[in-house]
Design a protein around this motif. Structure first.
Motif, PDB file in Angstrom:
ATOM      1  N   LEU A 185     -89.731 -48.665 -19.906  1.00  0.00           N
ATOM      2  CA  LEU A 185     -87.594 -49.237 -19.904  1.00  0.00           C
ATOM      3  C   LEU A 185     -87.521 -48.442 -20.948  1.00  0.00           C
ATOM      4  CD1 LEU A 185     -87.995 -53.537 -20.561  1.00  0.00           C
ATOM      5  CD2 LEU A 185     -87.670 -51.546 -17.900  1.00  0.00           C
ATOM      6  N   LEU A 186     -86.142 -47.370 -21.354  1.00  0.00           N
ATOM      7  CA  LEU A 186     -85.932 -46.648 -22.069  1.00  0.00           C
ATOM      8  C   LEU A 186     -84.244 -47.730 -22.428  1.00  0.00           C
ATOM      9  CD1 LEU A 186     -86.394 -43.724 -19.435  1.00  0.00           C
ATOM     10  CD2 LEU A 186     -87.412 -44.169 -21.392  1.00  0.00           C
ATOM     11  N   VAL A 187     -84.163 -47.247 -23.759  1.00  0.00           N
ATOM     12  CA  VAL A 187     -82.730 -48.099 -23.817  1.00  0.00           C
ATOM     13  C   VAL A 187     -82.705 -46.497 -25.467  1.00  0.00           C
ATOM     14  CG1 VAL A 187     -82.127 -49.592 -25.322  1.00  0.00           C
ATOM     15  CG2 VAL A 187     -83.904 -50.115 -24.045  1.00  0.00           C
ATOM     16  N   GLY A 188     -81.056 -46.611 -25.183  1.00  0.00           N
ATOM     17  CA  GLY A 188     -80.217 -45.439 -25.732  1.00  0.00           C
ATOM     18  C   GLY A 188     -79.023 -44.936 -25.384  1.00  0.00           C
ATOM     19  N   HIS A 189     -79.149 -43.785 -25.430  1.00  0.00           N
ATOM     20  CA  HIS A 189     -77.855 -43.132 -25.197  1.00  0.00           C
ATOM     21  C   HIS A 189     -78.420 -41.990 -24.395  1.00  0.00           C
ATOM     22  CE1 HIS A 189     -74.645 -44.023 -27.592  1.00  0.00           C
ATOM     23  NE2 HIS A 189     -75.422 -44.442 -28.189  1.00  0.00           N
ATOM     24  N   LEU A 190     -78.828 -42.838 -22.586  1.00  0.00           N
ATOM     25  CA  LEU A 190     -79.708 -42.077 -21.544  1.00  0.00           C
ATOM     26  C   LEU A 190     -78.773 -41.186 -21.240  1.00  0.00           C
ATOM     27  CD1 LEU A 190     -81.857 -45.084 -20.470  1.00  0.00           C
ATOM     28  CD2 LEU A 190     -82.325 -43.520 -21.877  1.00  0.00           C
ATOM     29  N   ILE A 191     -77.810 -41.125 -20.476  1.00  0.00           N
ATOM     30  CA  ILE A 191     -76.166 -41.031 -19.754  1.00  0.00           C
ATOM     31  C   ILE A 191     -76.096 -39.533 -21.069  1.00  0.00           C
ATOM     32  CG2 ILE A 191     -74.432 -40.691 -18.585  1.00  0.00           C
ATOM     33  CD1 ILE A 191     -74.836 -43.346 -17.880  1.00  0.00           C
ATOM     34  N   ASP A 192     -75.905 -40.278 -22.296  1.00  0.00           N
ATOM     35  CA  ASP A 192     -74.929 -38.653 -22.768  1.00  0.00           C
ATOM     36  C   ASP A 192     -76.816 -37.324 -23.361  1.00  0.00           C
ATOM     37  OD1 ASP A 192     -72.955 -40.052 -23.086  1.00  0.00           O
ATOM     38  OD2 ASP A 192     -72.769 -40.731 -25.081  1.00  0.00           O
ATOM     39  N   THR A 193     -77.647 -38.209 -23.342  1.00  0.00           N
ATOM     40  CA  THR A 193     -78.963 -36.781 -23.893  1.00  0.00           C
ATOM     41  C   THR A 193     -79.177 -36.696 -22.086  1.00  0.00           C
ATOM     42  OG1 THR A 193     -80.342 -39.027 -23.492  1.00  0.00           O
ATOM     43  CG2 THR A 193     -79.329 -38.768 -25.562  1.00  0.00           C
ATOM     44  N   ASP A 194     -78.415 -36.784 -21.352  1.00  0.00           N
ATOM     45  CA  ASP A 194     -79.342 -36.149 -19.943  1.00  0.00           C
ATOM     46  C   ASP A 194     -80.284 -36.497 -19.201  1.00  0.00           C
ATOM     47  OD1 ASP A 194     -79.931 -34.330 -17.653  1.00  0.00           O
ATOM     48  OD2 ASP A 194     -79.370 -32.620 -18.363  1.00  0.00           O
ATOM     49  N   LEU A 195     -80.236 -37.951 -18.724  1.00  0.00           N
ATOM     50  CA  LEU A 195     -80.892 -38.651 -18.203  1.00  0.00           C
ATOM     51  C   LEU A 195     -82.117 -37.708 -17.031  1.00  0.00           C
ATOM     52  CD1 LEU A 195     -82.784 -41.274 -17.960  1.00  0.00           C
ATOM     53  CD2 LEU A 195     -80.790 -42.150 -16.095  1.00  0.00           C
ATOM     54  N   SER A 196     -81.202 -37.150 -16.391  1.00  0.00           N
ATOM     55  CA  SER A 196     -82.434 -35.701 -15.137  1.00  0.00           C
ATOM     56  C   SER A 196     -82.721 -35.650 -15.991  1.00  0.00           C
ATOM     57  CB  SER A 196     -81.043 -34.896 -14.497  1.00  0.00           C
ATOM     58  OG  SER A 196     -80.079 -36.251 -13.781  1.00  0.00           O
ATOM     59  N   SER A 204     -84.066 -47.964 -12.175  1.00  0.00           N
ATOM     60  CA  SER A 204     -82.807 -48.674 -11.824  1.00  0.00           C
ATOM     61  C   SER A 204     -82.220 -48.429 -13.383  1.00  0.00           C
ATOM     62  CB  SER A 204     -83.041 -50.094 -11.606  1.00  0.00           C
ATOM     63  OG  SER A 204     -83.586 -51.071 -12.648  1.00  0.00           O
ATOM     64  N   LEU A 205     -81.174 -47.771 -13.684  1.00  0.00           N
ATOM     65  CA  LEU A 205     -80.271 -47.525 -15.074  1.00  0.00           C
ATOM     66  C   LEU A 205     -79.203 -48.776 -14.537  1.00  0.00           C
ATOM     67  CD1 LEU A 205     -78.816 -45.539 -16.943  1.00  0.00           C
ATOM     68  CD2 LEU A 205     -78.278 -44.737 -15.116  1.00  0.00           C
ATOM     69  N   SER A 206     -78.728 -48.802 -16.163  1.00  0.00           N
ATOM     70  CA  SER A 206     -77.812 -50.014 -16.277  1.00  0.00           C
ATOM     71  C   SER A 206     -76.830 -49.936 -17.899  1.00  0.00           C
ATOM     72  CB  SER A 206     -78.457 -51.842 -16.730  1.00  0.00           C
ATOM     73  OG  SER A 206     -76.958 -52.517 -16.713  1.00  0.00           O
ATOM     74  N   ALA A 207     -75.622 -49.345 -17.417  1.00  0.00           N
ATOM     75  CA  ALA A 207     -74.247 -48.708 -18.244  1.00  0.00           C
ATOM     76  C   ALA A 207     -73.359 -49.866 -18.232  1.00  0.00           C
ATOM     77  CB  ALA A 207     -74.843 -47.602 -18.159  1.00  0.00           C
ATOM     78  N   PRO A 208     -73.735 -50.699 -18.656  1.00  0.00           N
ATOM     79  CA  PRO A 208     -71.946 -51.986 -19.082  1.00  0.00           C
ATOM     80  C   PRO A 208     -70.965 -51.721 -19.391  1.00  0.00           C
ATOM     81  CG  PRO A 208     -74.369 -52.695 -19.866  1.00  0.00           C
ATOM     82  CD  PRO A 208     -74.774 -51.987 -19.602  1.00  0.00           C
ATOM     83  N   GLU A 209     -71.733 -51.016 -20.405  1.00  0.00           N
ATOM     84  CA  GLU A 209     -70.621 -50.733 -21.170  1.00  0.00           C
ATOM     85  C   GLU A 209     -69.924 -49.564 -21.079  1.00  0.00           C
ATOM     86  OE1 GLU A 209     -69.274 -52.707 -23.442  1.00  0.00           O
ATOM     87  OE2 GLU A 209     -70.367 -54.181 -23.065  1.00  0.00           O
ATOM     88  N   GLY A 210     -70.322 -48.637 -20.106  1.00  0.00           N
ATOM     89  CA  GLY A 210     -70.118 -47.036 -19.636  1.00  0.00           C
ATOM     90  C   GLY A 210     -70.896 -46.441 -20.283  1.00  0.00           C
ATOM     91  N   THR A 211     -71.342 -44.842 -20.011  1.00  0.00           N
ATOM     92  CA  THR A 211     -71.267 -43.623 -19.989  1.00  0.00           C
ATOM     93  C   THR A 211     -71.552 -43.175 -21.315  1.00  0.00           C
ATOM     94  OG1 THR A 211     -69.562 -42.105 -19.303  1.00  0.00           O
ATOM     95  CG2 THR A 211     -71.362 -42.846 -17.407  1.00  0.00           C
ATOM     96  N   GLU A 212     -70.644 -43.387 -21.606  1.00  0.00           N
ATOM     97  CA  GLU A 212     -70.206 -42.699 -23.368  1.00  0.00           C
ATOM     98  C   GLU A 212     -71.501 -44.477 -24.434  1.00  0.00           C
ATOM     99  OE1 GLU A 212     -68.546 -40.337 -24.448  1.00  0.00           O
ATOM    100  OE2 GLU A 212     -68.387 -40.083 -22.605  1.00  0.00           O
ATOM    101  N   GLU A 213     -71.462 -44.848 -24.049  1.00  0.00           N
ATOM    102  CA  GLU A 213     -72.647 -46.454 -24.587  1.00  0.00           C
ATOM    103  C   GLU A 213     -74.105 -46.716 -24.581  1.00  0.00           C
ATOM    104  OE1 GLU A 213     -70.896 -47.494 -27.062  1.00  0.00           O
ATOM    105  OE2 GLU A 213     -69.087 -46.326 -26.589  1.00  0.00           O
ATOM    106  N   MET A 214     -74.612 -47.307 -24.744  1.00  0.00           N
ATOM    107  CA  MET A 214     -76.287 -47.399 -25.081  1.00  0.00           C
ATOM    108  C   MET A 214     -76.147 -47.688 -23.509  1.00  0.00           C
ATOM    109  SD  MET A 214     -78.031 -46.747 -27.931  1.00  0.00           S
ATOM    110  CE  MET A 214     -78.891 -48.593 -28.215  1.00  0.00           C
ATOM    111  N   SER A 215     -77.303 -47.608 -22.801  1.00  0.00           N
ATOM    112  CA  SER A 215     -77.593 -48.161 -21.492  1.00  0.00           C
ATOM    113  C   SER A 215     -79.252 -48.306 -21.431  1.00  0.00           C
ATOM    114  CB  SER A 215     -77.190 -46.943 -20.555  1.00  0.00           C
ATOM    115  OG  SER A 215     -77.817 -45.334 -20.876  1.00  0.00           O
ATOM    116  N   SER A 216     -79.477 -48.926 -20.701  1.00  0.00           N
ATOM    117  CA  SER A 216     -81.242 -48.913 -20.460  1.00  0.00           C
ATOM    118  C   SER A 216     -81.816 -48.595 -19.199  1.00  0.00           C
ATOM    119  CB  SER A 216     -81.569 -50.150 -20.339  1.00  0.00           C
ATOM    120  OG  SER A 216     -80.389 -51.409 -19.566  1.00  0.00           O
ATOM    121  N   ALA A 217     -82.671 -48.545 -19.015  1.00  0.00           N
ATOM    122  CA  ALA A 217     -83.490 -47.749 -17.579  1.00  0.00           C
ATOM    123  C   ALA A 217     -84.910 -48.376 -17.512  1.00  0.00           C
ATOM    124  CB  ALA A 217     -83.397 -46.481 -17.483  1.00  0.00           C
ATOM    125  N   ARG A 218     -85.008 -49.243 -16.359  1.00  0.00           N
ATOM    126  CA  ARG A 218     -86.476 -49.303 -15.797  1.00  0.00           C
ATOM    127  C   ARG A 218     -87.037 -48.183 -14.251  1.00  0.00           C
ATOM    128  NH1 ARG A 218     -88.312 -50.823 -11.409  1.00  0.00           N
ATOM    129  NH2 ARG A 218     -86.465 -51.576 -10.617  1.00  0.00           N
TER     130      ARG A 218
END
Length: 189
Positions: free
Chosen positions: A107-118, A136-150
């Protein structure tokens, strides 16, 4: 036509050549004919198709369709097949004889999208001898906030610790937290 004249045509895997099984992982654009385009360089060089796993419902982080092709060919012809795929513009993610035999889920937790998950996923695969099988990616607060990925990763036997070390290093560079599985210790089953 003589046997010699027949041998001058398209390569054939018949005739006693030593064959080896290989797995080729591809990313294909979701357009009609792309799978056929990927299979042509294989057949043109005498590769024998064993199976195709075409995950049309899933997309890679780049928005392409993951495809796993199992073939058999003489070892000296395999590199030609891979080169021909790349020359045809097919994105070859991985190609080799050894199939992955071990899976890890992290599991990864943090600003995944802002730090270029690809970029992170690409680096995981390139640096760790692992393949991202599922994500699988979860960004319930939107792409600018914390997200998690499995991430479910496939790797060669006995390489899990190296894969995790690579993930830790990349995650540390990007200030991402890693929740990792507990690996069996030596001598435990």
């Amino acid at each position: 036509m003589s046997d010699e004249e027949e041998d001058e045509g398209a390569p054939s895997t018949d005739g006693g050549e030593d064959l080896q099984a290989y797995t080729i992982r591809l990313e294909l654009v979701d357009e009609p004919g792309e799978l056929l385009n990927a299979l042509e360089p294989i057949s043109e060089r005498g590769g024998n198709l064993l199976s195709i796993f075409h995950e049309r419902g899933n997309l890679t982080p780049r928005g392409h369709i993951p495809v796993e092709v199992d073939i058999e060919s003489p070892p000296d012809r395999f590199e030609e097949i891979v080169a021909a795929l790349r020359d045809a513009g097919i994105n070859v993610i991985q190609a080799g004889a050894e199939r992955y035999s071990e899976e890890l889920t992290v599991l990864l937790v943090g600003h995944l999208i802002d730090t270029d998950l690809s970029d992170s996923l690409r680096r995981f695969q390139q640096c760790s001898q692992a393949s991202v099988v599922d994500m699988s990616l979860s960004a319930p607060e939107g792409t600018e906030e914390m997200s998690s990925a499995r991430l479910r990763l496939a790797t060669e036997a006995d390489r899990a610790e190296q894969v995790l070390e690579t993930i830790r290093e990349i995650a540390a560079d990007k200030d991402i937290r890693v929740i990792e599985p507990q690996l069996p210790t030596e001598g435990s089953q």
